[in-house]
Design a protein around this motif. Structure first.
Motif, PDB file in Angstrom:
ATOM      1  N   PRO A 194      30.871  30.456  50.928  1.00 40.12           N
ATOM      2  CA  PRO A 194      32.327  30.456  51.087  1.00 40.12           C
ATOM      3  C   PRO A 194      32.929  29.117  50.669  1.00 40.12           C
ATOM      4  CG  PRO A 194      31.266  30.158  53.213  1.00 40.12           C
ATOM      5  CD  PRO A 194      30.163  30.463  52.236  1.00 40.12           C
ATOM      6  N   LEU A 195      34.172  29.146  50.231  1.00 41.58           N
ATOM      7  CA  LEU A 195      34.883  27.921  49.879  1.00 41.58           C
ATOM      8  C   LEU A 195      35.318  27.237  51.177  1.00 41.58           C
ATOM      9  CD1 LEU A 195      36.095  26.065  47.727  1.00 41.58           C
ATOM     10  CD2 LEU A 195      38.149  27.500  47.760  1.00 41.58           C
ATOM     11  N   THR A 196      34.742  26.081  51.452  1.00 41.62           N
ATOM     12  CA  THR A 196      35.007  25.393  52.714  1.00 41.62           C
ATOM     13  C   THR A 196      36.036  24.280  52.560  1.00 41.62           C
ATOM     14  OG1 THR A 196      32.760  25.882  53.446  1.00 41.62           O
ATOM     15  CG2 THR A 196      33.919  24.127  54.618  1.00 41.62           C
ATOM     16  N   ARG A 197      35.900  23.471  51.516  1.00 43.34           N
ATOM     17  CA  ARG A 197      36.806  22.334  51.331  1.00 43.34           C
ATOM     18  C   ARG A 197      37.139  22.167  49.860  1.00 43.34           C
ATOM     19  NH1 ARG A 197      35.393  16.256  53.470  1.00 43.34           N
ATOM     20  NH2 ARG A 197      35.105  17.476  55.386  1.00 43.34           N
ATOM     21  N   VAL A 198      38.367  21.713  49.592  1.00 44.54           N
ATOM     22  CA  VAL A 198      38.784  21.327  48.244  1.00 44.54           C
ATOM     23  C   VAL A 198      39.238  19.878  48.305  1.00 44.54           C
ATOM     24  CG1 VAL A 198      40.433  21.683  46.367  1.00 44.54           C
ATOM     25  CG2 VAL A 198      39.490  23.658  47.584  1.00 44.54           C
ATOM     26  N   THR A 199      38.816  19.077  47.336  1.00 44.05           N
ATOM     27  CA  THR A 199      39.292  17.697  47.231  1.00 44.05           C
ATOM     28  C   THR A 199      39.870  17.477  45.845  1.00 44.05           C
ATOM     29  OG1 THR A 199      37.673  16.831  48.810  1.00 44.05           O
ATOM     30  CG2 THR A 199      38.631  15.255  47.274  1.00 44.05           C
ATOM     31  N   ALA A 200      41.071  16.911  45.802  1.00 47.33           N
ATOM     32  CA  ALA A 200      41.653  16.469  44.532  1.00 47.33           C
ATOM     33  C   ALA A 200      41.368  14.982  44.416  1.00 47.33           C
ATOM     34  CB  ALA A 200      43.144  16.738  44.494  1.00 47.33           C
ATOM     35  N   SER A 201      40.333  14.634  43.666  1.00 51.62           N
ATOM     36  CA  SER A 201      39.978  13.228  43.470  1.00 51.62           C
ATOM     37  C   SER A 201      40.868  12.668  42.373  1.00 51.62           C
ATOM     38  CB  SER A 201      38.497  13.100  43.087  1.00 51.62           C
ATOM     39  OG  SER A 201      38.113  11.747  43.038  1.00 51.62           O
ATOM     40  N   ALA A 202      42.150  12.579  42.709  1.00 48.65           N
ATOM     41  CA  ALA A 202      43.189  12.256  41.732  1.00 48.65           C
ATOM     42  C   ALA A 202      44.255  11.419  42.429  1.00 48.65           C
ATOM     43  CB  ALA A 202      43.792  13.543  41.172  1.00 48.65           C
ATOM     44  N   TYR A 203      44.071  10.118  42.418  1.00 50.28           N
ATOM     45  CA  TYR A 203      45.005   9.231  43.121  1.00 50.28           C
ATOM     46  C   TYR A 203      46.413   9.349  42.542  1.00 50.28           C
ATOM     47  CZ  TYR A 203      47.282   4.965  44.783  1.00 50.28           C
ATOM     48  OH  TYR A 203      48.177   4.065  45.342  1.00 50.28           O
ATOM     49  N   THR A 246      40.471  28.112  51.903  1.00 50.66           N
ATOM     50  CA  THR A 246      39.385  27.317  52.474  1.00 50.66           C
ATOM     51  C   THR A 246      39.316  27.490  53.989  1.00 50.66           C
ATOM     52  OG1 THR A 246      40.703  25.340  52.942  1.00 50.66           O
ATOM     53  CG2 THR A 246      39.873  25.599  50.690  1.00 50.66           C
ATOM     54  N   THR A 247      38.275  26.920  54.590  1.00 53.38           N
ATOM     55  CA  THR A 247      38.193  26.884  56.056  1.00 53.38           C
ATOM     56  C   THR A 247      38.523  25.497  56.606  1.00 53.38           C
ATOM     57  OG1 THR A 247      35.815  26.466  55.906  1.00 53.38           O
ATOM     58  CG2 THR A 247      36.512  28.748  56.176  1.00 53.38           C
ATOM     59  N   GLU A 248      38.392  24.448  55.762  1.00 54.45           N
ATOM     60  CA  GLU A 248      38.694  23.082  56.212  1.00 54.45           C
ATOM     61  C   GLU A 248      39.960  22.514  55.611  1.00 54.45           C
ATOM     62  OE1 GLU A 248      34.190  21.349  57.124  1.00 54.45           O
ATOM     63  OE2 GLU A 248      35.402  20.473  55.521  1.00 54.45           O
ATOM     64  N   GLY A 249      40.500  23.151  54.594  1.00 57.37           N
ATOM     65  CA  GLY A 249      41.712  22.658  53.958  1.00 57.37           C
ATOM     66  C   GLY A 249      41.435  21.901  52.677  1.00 57.37           C
ATOM     67  N   SER A 250      42.521  21.350  52.117  1.00 58.50           N
ATOM     68  CA  SER A 250      42.444  20.578  50.877  1.00 58.50           C
ATOM     69  C   SER A 250      42.734  19.114  51.165  1.00 58.50           C
ATOM     70  CB  SER A 250      43.438  21.115  49.839  1.00 58.50           C
ATOM     71  OG  SER A 250      43.048  22.392  49.380  1.00 58.50           O
ATOM     72  N   PHE A 251      41.932  18.235  50.610  1.00 59.50           N
ATOM     73  CA  PHE A 251      42.058  16.788  50.785  1.00 59.50           C
ATOM     74  C   PHE A 251      42.649  16.199  49.507  1.00 59.50           C
ATOM     75  CE2 PHE A 251      39.425  18.075  54.124  1.00 59.50           C
ATOM     76  CZ  PHE A 251      39.197  17.039  55.029  1.00 59.50           C
ATOM     77  N   LEU A 252      43.847  15.648  49.610  1.00 57.81           N
ATOM     78  CA  LEU A 252      44.564  15.120  48.459  1.00 57.81           C
ATOM     79  C   LEU A 252      44.603  13.600  48.561  1.00 57.81           C
ATOM     80  CD1 LEU A 252      47.637  17.565  48.611  1.00 57.81           C
ATOM     81  CD2 LEU A 252      45.321  18.019  47.732  1.00 57.81           C
ATOM     82  N   VAL A 253      44.053  12.917  47.576  1.00 61.16           N
ATOM     83  CA  VAL A 253      43.988  11.452  47.616  1.00 61.16           C
ATOM     84  C   VAL A 253      45.384  10.862  47.476  1.00 61.16           C
ATOM     85  CG1 VAL A 253      43.093   9.385  46.482  1.00 61.16           C
ATOM     86  CG2 VAL A 253      41.650  11.409  46.697  1.00 61.16           C
ATOM     87  N   THR A 254      45.707   9.955  48.384  1.00 58.85           N
ATOM     88  CA  THR A 254      47.002   9.293  48.353  1.00 58.85           C
ATOM     89  C   THR A 254      46.826   7.841  48.791  1.00 58.85           C
ATOM     90  OG1 THR A 254      49.308   9.439  49.091  1.00 58.85           O
ATOM     91  CG2 THR A 254      47.617  10.097  50.673  1.00 58.85           C
ATOM     92  N   TYR A 255      47.883   7.201  49.278  1.00 58.71           N
ATOM     93  CA  TYR A 255      47.815   5.801  49.691  1.00 58.71           C
ATOM     94  C   TYR A 255      48.083   5.717  51.189  1.00 58.71           C
ATOM     95  CZ  TYR A 255      52.795   6.592  48.769  1.00 58.71           C
ATOM     96  OH  TYR A 255      54.063   7.114  48.733  1.00 58.71           O
TER      97      TYR A 255
END
Length: 366
Positions: A222-231, A282-291
């Motif tokens: 299953p899709l658990t987490r998404v990360t946008a490694s994009a500052y 997802t089950t954990e959400g999406s992590f978006l890189v920021t400041y």
């Protein structure tokens, strides 16, 4: 006979003295090494109190993982921006999706590369020679080669990206050829969605095709987490007031008088928006890189100093003339800006740090 007995008695005494001398030298060396370690700054001590350091565990193979971690990377070199999310999700199986081939970089022109590549300082020359120009096969291949080399070195301290034994295969995804590398602990999918031409819609459609590979080219998880490694960082929206260090609740994270590093590449925005829209799946959400001072930032994680140094360490002296020691500095040195990748705990405009040790995220709930 008495003389011989005396000689035999001296033997053990000399041996004991020798061992004692060796132990003394070892103790002195260890003590000296401890004393010569770089001292932590006041800010680093303060950050350690409010930001947890994330350590990567062992390789998690597909049959051990509890889910997929979809890790979106706009260009080869951006993978470092969200590394703490990758390490934090070390019980997940990472699928790193390289969205473009980085073919529009000006560093693929002879005159620009000549002013930025510092081989004598330890930078690795791009392979093959990319100076055939932008949007050429050599330029694309040089970016891809650097990406693979970077992950190969990173696996030494972050087993989650282990690609040992991976074989390249090809497929058509998003209407374009794609390269797949499936290793023991991770899979890389390299797309060609157009450097400088990414849109959330194009990324979303391509990712849907990537996820459709579950059970065949990808593990059936299953899709658990998404990360946008994009500052994405900008002070233009007024979110990070330089006169207010309390916006994120910690002066260590948001130093007074400092602004976040301003970088808002449209490809990064597209990757971030696509990741945001994937959160409900997802089950954990999406992590978006920021400041750190972004009002939307809810999570802050730090790379352990030794891991950050493995990526970003510079030798003594001014940054532009320092020896390139970390893998990111050596492998991606030809792409560094303003002259070399600047090193620091936070992404600050004053220090021009785009790859900081502390990484902040807006976490979009499912």
């Amino acid at each position: 006979m008495p003389a011989a007995r005396r000689l035999r008695r001296r033997g053990p005494a000399r041996w004991v003295v020798g061992v004692a001398l060796v132990l003394t030298l070892v103790t002195v060396s260890l003590s000296t090494g401890f004393l010569l370690r770089p001292a932590q700054t006041v800010q680093q001590v303060a950050l350690a109190r409010v930001v947890p350091a994330v350590h990567s565990g062992q390789v998690v193979t597909a049959d051990q993982a509890r889910g997929l971690h979809l890790y979106l990377v706009p260009h080869a070199d951006d993978e470092l921006s969200g590394w703490t999310s990758l390490a934090d999700g070390s019980d997940l199986y990472p699928v790193l999706v390289l969205l473009t081939q980085g073919e529009q970089t000006a560093r693929c022109t002879p005159e620009v590369l000549a002013t930025h590549l510092e081989v004598e300082l330890g930078e690795r020359p791009p392979e093959p020679d990319p100076t055939t120009g932008r949007d050429t096969p050599a330029c694309r291949q040089a970016r891809w080669d650097a990406f693979r080399a970077s992950l190969g070195e990173a696996a030494r301290h972050t087993p989650a990206v282990d690609l040992s034994g991976a074989q390249e295969t090809t497929a058509t995804l998003g209407g374009s050829p794609a390269v797949l590398l499936r290793g023991r602990g991770a899979t890389v999918v390299a797309l060609d969605l157009g450097d400088g031409r990414l849109t959330p819609e194009a990324v979303g459609e391509a990712v849907a095709e990537v996820l459709a590979l579950s059970g065949t080219a990808l593990p059936d998880l299953p899709l658990t987490r998404v990360t946008a490694s994009a500052y994405v960082g900008t002070g233009a929206d007024g979110a990070d007031d330089p006169d207010d260090s309390s916006g994120c609740g910690s002066p260590a994270l948001c130093p007074a008088g400092e602004r976040a590093y301003e970088y808002a590449h449209e490809d990064h925005r597209a990757a971030m928006q696509a990741a945001r829209e994937l959160a409900p799946r997802t089950t954990e959400g999406s992590f978006l890189v920021t400041y750190p001072s972004d009002p939307a930032a809810t999570e802050h994680r730090a790379l352990p100093p030794e891991v950050y140094d493995a990526f970003m360490e510079l030798g003594p002296g001014a940054p532009d003339s320092a020896r390139r020691l970390g893998s990111h500095q050596r492998i991606y040195g030809w792409l560094g800006f303003p002259d070399v990748w600047r090193v620091g705990d936070l992404p600050l405009q004053s220090t021009q740090v785009v790859f900081p040790r502390v990484q902040s995220y807006e976490v979009v709930a499912p």
